[in-house]
Design a protein around this motif. Sequence first.
Motif, PDB file in Angstrom:
ATOM      1  N   SER B  19      24.662  16.312  11.793  1.00  0.00           N
ATOM      2  CA  SER B  19      24.263  15.607  13.023  1.00  0.00           C
ATOM      3  C   SER B  19      22.907  14.930  12.856  1.00  0.00           C
ATOM      4  N   VAL B  23      21.916  10.948  13.208  1.00  0.00           N
ATOM      5  CA  VAL B  23      20.919  10.425  14.147  1.00  0.00           C
ATOM      6  C   VAL B  23      19.861   9.609  13.388  1.00  0.00           C
ATOM      7  N   ASN B  26      21.218   6.292  12.474  1.00  0.00           N
ATOM      8  CA  ASN B  26      21.806   5.494  13.545  1.00  0.00           C
ATOM      9  C   ASN B  26      23.335   5.389  13.442  1.00  0.00           C
ATOM     10  N   VAL B  27      23.960   6.511  13.109  1.00  0.00           N
ATOM     11  CA  VAL B  27      25.421   6.595  13.032  1.00  0.00           C
ATOM     12  C   VAL B  27      25.902   7.364  14.251  1.00  0.00           C
ATOM     13  N   ARG B  28      26.739   6.730  15.056  1.00  0.00           N
ATOM     14  CA  ARG B  28      27.227   7.412  16.270  1.00  0.00           C
ATOM     15  C   ARG B  28      28.423   8.274  15.925  1.00  0.00           C
ATOM     16  N   ALA B  29      28.332   9.549  16.275  1.00  0.00           N
ATOM     17  CA  ALA B  29      29.421  10.466  15.972  1.00  0.00           C
ATOM     18  C   ALA B  29      29.793  11.273  17.203  1.00  0.00           C
ATOM     19  N   THR B  30      31.050  11.592  17.328  1.00  0.00           N
ATOM     20  CA  THR B  30      31.535  12.485  18.379  1.00  0.00           C
ATOM     21  C   THR B  30      31.944  13.790  17.712  1.00  0.00           C
ATOM     22  N   ILE B  48      33.706   9.394  13.569  1.00  0.00           N
ATOM     23  CA  ILE B  48      32.702   8.338  13.465  1.00  0.00           C
ATOM     24  C   ILE B  48      33.400   6.981  13.331  1.00  0.00           C
ATOM     25  N   GLY B  49      33.118   6.093  14.267  1.00  0.00           N
ATOM     26  CA  GLY B  49      33.599   4.713  14.131  1.00  0.00           C
ATOM     27  C   GLY B  49      32.536   3.901  13.424  1.00  0.00           C
ATOM     28  N   ILE B  55      30.703   2.481   5.131  1.00  0.00           N
ATOM     29  CA  ILE B  55      31.508   3.664   4.773  1.00  0.00           C
ATOM     30  C   ILE B  55      30.822   4.495   3.682  1.00  0.00           C
TER      31      ILE B  55
ATOM     32  N   ILE C   9      37.096   7.959  23.984  1.00  0.00           N
ATOM     33  CA  ILE C   9      36.005   8.896  24.266  1.00  0.00           C
ATOM     34  C   ILE C   9      35.270   8.396  25.504  1.00  0.00           C
ATOM     35  N   THR C  34      34.664  17.286  23.748  1.00  0.00           N
ATOM     36  CA  THR C  34      33.859  16.854  22.620  1.00  0.00           C
ATOM     37  C   THR C  34      32.406  16.703  23.049  1.00  0.00           C
ATOM     38  N   THR C  35      31.554  16.516  22.084  1.00  0.00           N
ATOM     39  CA  THR C  35      30.131  16.326  22.343  1.00  0.00           C
ATOM     40  C   THR C  35      29.748  14.958  21.820  1.00  0.00           C
ATOM     41  N   GLY C  36      28.840  14.317  22.537  1.00  0.00           N
ATOM     42  CA  GLY C  36      28.658  12.882  22.326  1.00  0.00           C
ATOM     43  C   GLY C  36      27.800  12.481  21.158  1.00  0.00           C
ATOM     44  N   GLY C  37      27.798  11.197  20.887  1.00  0.00           N
ATOM     45  CA  GLY C  37      26.957  10.609  19.863  1.00  0.00           C
ATOM     46  C   GLY C  37      25.499  10.840  20.203  1.00  0.00           C
ATOM     47  N   PHE C  38      24.655  10.882  19.208  1.00  0.00           N
ATOM     48  CA  PHE C  38      23.218  11.052  19.405  1.00  0.00           C
ATOM     49  C   PHE C  38      22.909  12.288  20.243  1.00  0.00           C
ATOM     50  N   LEU C  39      23.690  13.335  20.056  1.00  0.00           N
ATOM     51  CA  LEU C  39      23.474  14.613  20.736  1.00  0.00           C
ATOM     52  C   LEU C  39      23.477  14.489  22.256  1.00  0.00           C
ATOM     53  N   PHE C 101      39.469   3.653  20.085  1.00  0.00           N
ATOM     54  CA  PHE C 101      40.106   3.271  18.828  1.00  0.00           C
ATOM     55  C   PHE C 101      41.612   3.155  19.047  1.00  0.00           C
TER      56      PHE C 101
END
Lengths: 111, 111, 111
Positions: B19, B23, B26-30, B48-49, B55, C9, C34-39, C101
């Motif tokens: 995580s 951050v 600057n990669v947005r992840a769920t 992650i989109g 990639i 999402i 789920t838990t979001g992007g950037f915490l 997506f």
Amino acid sequence: MATKLIIAIVQDKDANRVSDAFVDQNVRATKLSTTGGFLQAGNTTFMIGIEEERIDEVLQLIKDASHTRDEFMTPPVNLDGGMEGTTSYPVKVQVGGATVFVLPVDQFMHF
Amino acid sequence: MATKLIIAIVQDKDANRVSDAFVDQNVRATKLSTTGGFLQAGNTTFMIGIEEERIDEVLQLIKDASHTRDEFMTPPVNLDGGMEGTTSYPVKVQVGGATVFVLPVDQFMHF
Amino acid sequence: MATKLIIAIVQDKDANRVSDAFVDQNVRATKLSTTGGFLQAGNTTFMIGIEEERIDEVLQLIKDASHTRDEFMTPPVNLDGGMEGTTSYPVKVQVGGATVFVLPVDQFMHF
Ligand code: NI
Ligand code: NI
Ligand code: NI
């Protein structure tokens, strides 16, 4: 050897049977807790990365362990009373069912 | 600029490090809570989109933060007794490891 | 009739509205916590298997129920005191937003 991603959504009551079948056949699966379509009760989602050659085998495992089928359930006797000798007869209910997606995969890696 | 969906499954113990790396870059992840293959303990799945050009960068972040490696762990001393002066020596254990899928995406949208 | 897998999402606060829209329009969705992007705080992920012809309809449902918009919120009055007669004025805050997506599907089955 192309890899595919199988996403399988099964009822919670069938999840252990599906897990056991995967372990028996050496299929690695990741398990997610999910909530069902139409606000139905809990279900379980499996994600499985698998070589194309084993797709049919894995689909068959999932089908065997979770397909829609009828079960007979004896409803509880109504405690509000009523005539003496009231009995509860088994009724047929539909249980199980799985929704399965096979997704193409561009890259598959273990680190 | 094609978007891909990366699904990365890592051990819980590495999830915060993954995580943090996202951050930082600057990669947005769920994040999803998941349970591991072969009934192993908890793990964490990230979705992650990401644009195709990033990639390799994202795969490297995941690899750096979660790849399989050896760690030395000192097992607790056996309290059942035994000879005086018994010591506990560090043993090598394997930790970490990630399973990663890169999936093609037909459409990617923000609303 | 090709099937696609939509992964959407949305913020937790919009999840019920999205669910309701799906039920109204007979769209089957599976829900993941789920838990979001950037915490960021919690969000909800929906997985929807849908025929290609209905993609636009489903995307519109998601957009209507969860898109980014401004809301006016009245912040709580500061209890530390200050001048008599202090009032709290509504401020504009951005809420909502969805990341979606659409994934290609090789096989889609119900068992
Ligand atoms: Ni059967
Ligand atoms: Ni290393
Ligand atoms: Ni609107």
